[in-house]
Scaffold this active site. Structure first.
Site, PDB file in Angstrom:
ATOM      1  N   HIS A 188      -4.679  -0.690   5.802  1.00 43.35           N
ATOM      2  CA  HIS A 188      -4.621   0.291   7.131  1.00 43.35           C
ATOM      3  C   HIS A 188      -5.166   0.274   8.115  1.00 43.35           C
ATOM      4  O   HIS A 188      -6.036   1.057   8.263  1.00 43.35           O
ATOM      5  CB  HIS A 188      -4.468   1.411   6.762  1.00 43.35           C
ATOM      6  CG  HIS A 188      -5.005   2.380   5.759  1.00 43.35           C
ATOM      7  ND1 HIS A 188      -6.407   2.482   6.044  1.00 43.35           N
ATOM      8  CD2 HIS A 188      -5.070   3.065   4.532  1.00 43.35           C
ATOM      9  CE1 HIS A 188      -7.502   3.163   5.029  1.00 43.35           C
ATOM     10  NE2 HIS A 188      -6.733   3.345   4.139  1.00 43.35           N
TER      11      HIS A 188
ATOM     12  N   HIS B 265       0.859  -1.490  -0.384  1.00 45.22           N
ATOM     13  CA  HIS B 265       0.606  -0.197  -0.145  1.00 45.22           C
ATOM     14  C   HIS B 265       0.753   1.332  -0.006  1.00 45.22           C
ATOM     15  O   HIS B 265       1.375   1.786   1.197  1.00 45.22           O
ATOM     16  CB  HIS B 265      -0.669   0.035   1.853  1.00 45.22           C
ATOM     17  CG  HIS B 265      -2.053   0.752   1.453  1.00 45.22           C
ATOM     18  ND1 HIS B 265      -3.206   0.502   1.508  1.00 45.22           N
ATOM     19  CD2 HIS B 265      -1.910   2.010   0.782  1.00 45.22           C
ATOM     20  CE1 HIS B 265      -4.202   2.255   1.757  1.00 45.22           C
ATOM     21  NE2 HIS B 265      -2.585   2.642   1.243  1.00 45.22           N
TER      22      HIS B 265
ATOM     23  N   HIS C 268     -10.334   1.003   1.400  1.00 46.09           N
ATOM     24  CA  HIS C 268     -10.612   2.081   2.879  1.00 46.09           C
ATOM     25  C   HIS C 268     -11.718   1.771   3.494  1.00 46.09           C
ATOM     26  O   HIS C 268     -12.779   2.336   3.066  1.00 46.09           O
ATOM     27  CB  HIS C 268     -10.375   3.551   2.138  1.00 46.09           C
ATOM     28  CG  HIS C 268      -9.966   4.600   2.913  1.00 46.09           C
ATOM     29  ND1 HIS C 268      -8.790   4.940   3.180  1.00 46.09           N
ATOM     30  CD2 HIS C 268     -10.679   4.588   4.234  1.00 46.09           C
ATOM     31  CE1 HIS C 268      -8.247   5.822   3.709  1.00 46.09           C
ATOM     32  NE2 HIS C 268     -10.315   5.428   4.479  1.00 46.09           N
TER      33      HIS C 268
END
Length: 354
Positions: free
Chosen positions: A179, A18, A141
């Site tokens: 993330h 990423h 996301h």
């Protein structure tokens, strides 16, 4: 991992799953910092305008390759930006290109340059079905954009409202929950189907939300998803060092010019490409898990994506060095994570096959 004496270790060349590179002269300055250590990186498509077609991804890849000191030593893995209008035909073109490795889902308005993101997953259903058929992963996301949801709860709510239902509806879809920032996300990934994995950044492993406010407002610690409470950080450290193949390295290194960070409405993003592997090494050492670093950094990601492990090696030495206060960023400068601070590990050598 191959220990070399008491103060060195060697690991298989890692990949960054990423990464934000931006474009133009700014990209040329930061891509070299990633390529010095990593053999491959998943490159995010949230440029202005976004990379929504295979042709645009190919052109962006060409610009990245031209900026590399040694193009043969680093492979940018491209992504498409999923929109309400992405067609199954474009997904087929991307999959057959052997250059596009994944498609990125940004909920509209969730983060930097996400205004063109998906407004309703129902509109993206034809593209998602094509991705299932073609084996193209979806990178997510994971935050809702509902303004009534507290910013510290947006990941947890996303799991319940969006991600869980998405995985249930398309059980064959490979999904990377990018993330992750909470204990809730760790627990959810572990119980999800084997088609689901997650990336973890160095900054979410190193810091909790107090870092944003210690000694005053510190804009260079502002990122999306935001840093969370310390018990969430501890859960991420456990996940990263656990040896579970569900979790792997993704820096989410996201450079912004200093003037854009230190502004009345500063940009979200933390720049870590200058010392990413060294930062992870500190986390793993503090957790007493250096023997798990190689799998997290070099094995789990490529195994999930179905790509070969890298043949090269990286040598880290336990030797202190000081992070520069700034790095060049086109006509501007970017402030790195740990600017002006001492790090305990340094990349001493890389060997990548010709």
């Amino acid at each position: 991992m191959r220990p070399v004496g008491a103060m060195q270790l060697k690991i298989t060349s890692p990949d960054d799953w990423h990464l934000h590179l931006r474009d133009g002269a700014e990209m040329a300055d930061v891509v070299r910092l990633t390529a010095r250590v990593f053999s491959r990186a998943i490159v995010m498509p949230n440029l202005m305008p976004p990379v929504t077609t295979t042709a645009e991804a190919a052109a962006y890849r060409d610009r990245i390759v031209r900026a590399l000191p040694d193009p043969a030593a680093f492979e940018p893995l491209m992504t498409l930006y999923l929109t309400d209008l992405t067609s199954p035909e474009e997904i087929e073109t991307a999959a057959s290109s052997r250059m596009v490795a994944a498609v990125k889902l940004y909920p509209a308005g969730a983060t930097t340059n996400s205004e063109a993101g998906v407004t309703d997953l129902a509109l993206a259903a034809p593209a998602l079905e094509a991705m299932v058929d073609l084996g193209l992963p979806l990178l997510v996301h994971g935050e809702v954009t509902d303004p009534s949801v507290d910013i510290f709860d947006r990941e947890h709510v996303f799991i319940d409202r969006v991600l869980g239902p998405l995985v249930d509806r398309w059980p064959g879809l490979k999904v990377v929950f990018e993330h992750i920032t909470t204990a809730d996300a760790v627990a959810w990934v572990l119980q999800a189907p084997s088609t689901v994995a997650a990336t973890i950044t160095p900054h979410h492993l190193l810091y909790d939300r107090n870092a944003i406010f210690t000694g005053g407002l510190r804009p260079h610690f502002y990122c999306l998803p935001v840093l969370k409470r310390d018990h969430h950080r501890e859960a991420l450290v456990w996940a990263a060092t656990s040896g579970s193949p569900r979790f792997f390295l993704g820096t989410d290194s996201a450079p912004h010019a200093r003037l854009a960070k230190e502004a009345p409405r500063g940009c979200a993003g933390i720049f870590s490409a200058h010392a990413a592997l060294e930062l992870y090494a500190e986390v793993f050492e503090d957790a007493g898990a250096l023997d798990s670093l190689e799998a997290f950094a070099s094995h789990h990601g490529c195994d999930f994506y179905g790509l070969p492990r890298n043949p090269g090696m990286v040598t880290l030495v336990r030797e202190e060095w000081t992070v520069p206060e700034v790095y060049a960023f086109g006509e501007h400068e970017v402030v790195p994570l740990k600017a002006g601070e001492r790090l305990r590990w340094r990349v001493a050598a890389t060997t990548k096959p010709e």
